[in-house]
Design a protein around this motif. Sequence first.
Motif, PDB file in Angstrom:
ATOM      1  N   ASP A  22       0.987  -0.789  -0.110  1.00 44.23           N
ATOM      2  CA  ASP A  22       0.095  -0.015   0.158  1.00 44.23           C
ATOM      3  C   ASP A  22       1.055   0.961  -0.198  1.00 44.23           C
ATOM      4  OD1 ASP A  22      -2.183   1.210   0.585  1.00 44.23           O
ATOM      5  OD2 ASP A  22      -3.056   1.619   2.087  1.00 44.23           O
ATOM      6  N   ILE A  23       1.809   1.495   0.693  1.00 42.79           N
ATOM      7  CA  ILE A  23       2.957   2.830   0.832  1.00 42.79           C
ATOM      8  C   ILE A  23       3.740   2.656  -0.794  1.00 42.79           C
ATOM      9  CG2 ILE A  23       5.362   3.419   1.787  1.00 42.79           C
ATOM     10  CD1 ILE A  23       4.041   1.666   4.451  1.00 42.79           C
ATOM     11  N   LYS A  26       0.936   3.984  -2.836  1.00 41.78           N
ATOM     12  CA  LYS A  26       0.954   6.036  -2.738  1.00 41.78           C
ATOM     13  C   LYS A  26       1.895   6.983  -2.452  1.00 41.78           C
ATOM     14  CE  LYS A  26      -2.705   5.552   1.222  1.00 41.78           C
ATOM     15  NZ  LYS A  26      -3.569   4.436  -0.277  1.00 41.78           N
ATOM     16  N   ALA A  29       2.985   7.592  -6.267  1.00 39.67           N
ATOM     17  CA  ALA A  29       1.048   9.365  -6.708  1.00 39.67           C
ATOM     18  C   ALA A  29       1.796   9.698  -5.465  1.00 39.67           C
ATOM     19  CB  ALA A  29      -0.159   8.590  -5.864  1.00 39.67           C
ATOM     20  N   PHE A  30       2.241  10.246  -4.890  1.00 37.61           N
ATOM     21  CA  PHE A  30       2.698  10.882  -3.731  1.00 37.61           C
ATOM     22  C   PHE A  30       4.246  11.860  -4.462  1.00 37.61           C
ATOM     23  CE2 PHE A  30       5.377  12.796   0.165  1.00 37.61           C
ATOM     24  CZ  PHE A  30       4.731  13.494   0.352  1.00 37.61           C
ATOM     25  N   LEU A  59      -2.702  13.376   1.216  1.00 35.63           N
ATOM     26  CA  LEU A  59      -2.055  11.762   0.928  1.00 35.63           C
ATOM     27  C   LEU A  59      -0.466  11.838   1.461  1.00 35.63           C
ATOM     28  CD1 LEU A  59      -1.650   9.572  -0.752  1.00 35.63           C
ATOM     29  CD2 LEU A  59      -0.518  10.378  -2.410  1.00 35.63           C
ATOM     30  N   SER A  60       0.169  12.918   2.186  1.00 35.85           N
ATOM     31  CA  SER A  60       0.797  12.776   3.069  1.00 35.85           C
ATOM     32  C   SER A  60       0.766  12.459   4.165  1.00 35.85           C
ATOM     33  CB  SER A  60       1.547  13.980   3.128  1.00 35.85           C
ATOM     34  OG  SER A  60       2.384  14.819   4.278  1.00 35.85           O
ATOM     35  N   GLU A  62      -1.845  10.529   4.930  1.00 33.44           N
ATOM     36  CA  GLU A  62      -1.928   9.205   4.791  1.00 33.44           C
ATOM     37  C   GLU A  62      -0.692   8.556   5.234  1.00 33.44           C
ATOM     38  OE1 GLU A  62      -3.879   8.453   1.716  1.00 33.44           O
ATOM     39  OE2 GLU A  62      -6.067   9.282   2.798  1.00 33.44           O
ATOM     40  N   LEU A  63      -0.003   8.975   4.529  1.00 35.20           N
ATOM     41  CA  LEU A  63       2.172   7.907   4.269  1.00 35.20           C
ATOM     42  C   LEU A  63       1.908   8.267   5.303  1.00 35.20           C
ATOM     43  CD1 LEU A  63       3.244   8.960   1.071  1.00 35.20           C
ATOM     44  CD2 LEU A  63       2.916   6.930   1.775  1.00 35.20           C
TER      45      LEU A  63
END
Length: 228
Positions: A22-23, A26, A29-30, A59-60, A62-63
Amino acid sequence: MASLTGSSWEELRKQARLLENDIDVKLVAFSKLGSSSSTSGLSPESVPLINNEDMFDTLSMELQQLLNKLSAINDKMADLAPSGAATMHTIKRHREILMDYQQEFSKTSARVNARREREELLRGGNSSPPPSAGLSRRDQYTKEANHLHSSHVLVDEQINIAMEAREHLTSQRQSFKRMQTTFNDITNRFPMLNSLMYRINAKKRRDSLIIGLVVAVCTFLLLLYAFH
């Protein structure tokens, strides 16, 4: 007890792999958002309500939460790891992956923060908020909806005016057609009327011609008398 520990270890490994996948997605995309999240060239009215900057910040967060969760799982794995070289190698590998992810996340965040600071300096340090800075997202959506409604009302008014003009022209056209039909009916009903009108016009032309000849002869005689 050993069986319980082994089960917990395998469950933690499974959770770690899912988080890592998942990371990884993401982070890609980040990084892309970090490269295209500039809105410095747009006016406050031109910036969309949900832009790349907002998505990047979301997103930041979430990560950061996922990285913290993966770090906690790695610590639990180290506490519950069965003895053995293979187990130690597995723990080391998960920690290296986590470190790579953290470095990539920090590098992208630092690059975007540096760009934001540079853009702020290029704007001349203007600290006055944009006209919409005091509005919440809900207020901005309401404002956009009101603009759209006003535009729709204006368009509807123009359409109504055009339809009324079209109906007026259609009515005039029908009136002219009725008048033309009436004239044709009169002409067909009284054929002698055309003949009478023709004779009247012919007599007018003949009288005009006679008057013109008389005036010309009189003028000639006056000139002749004047020269003699």
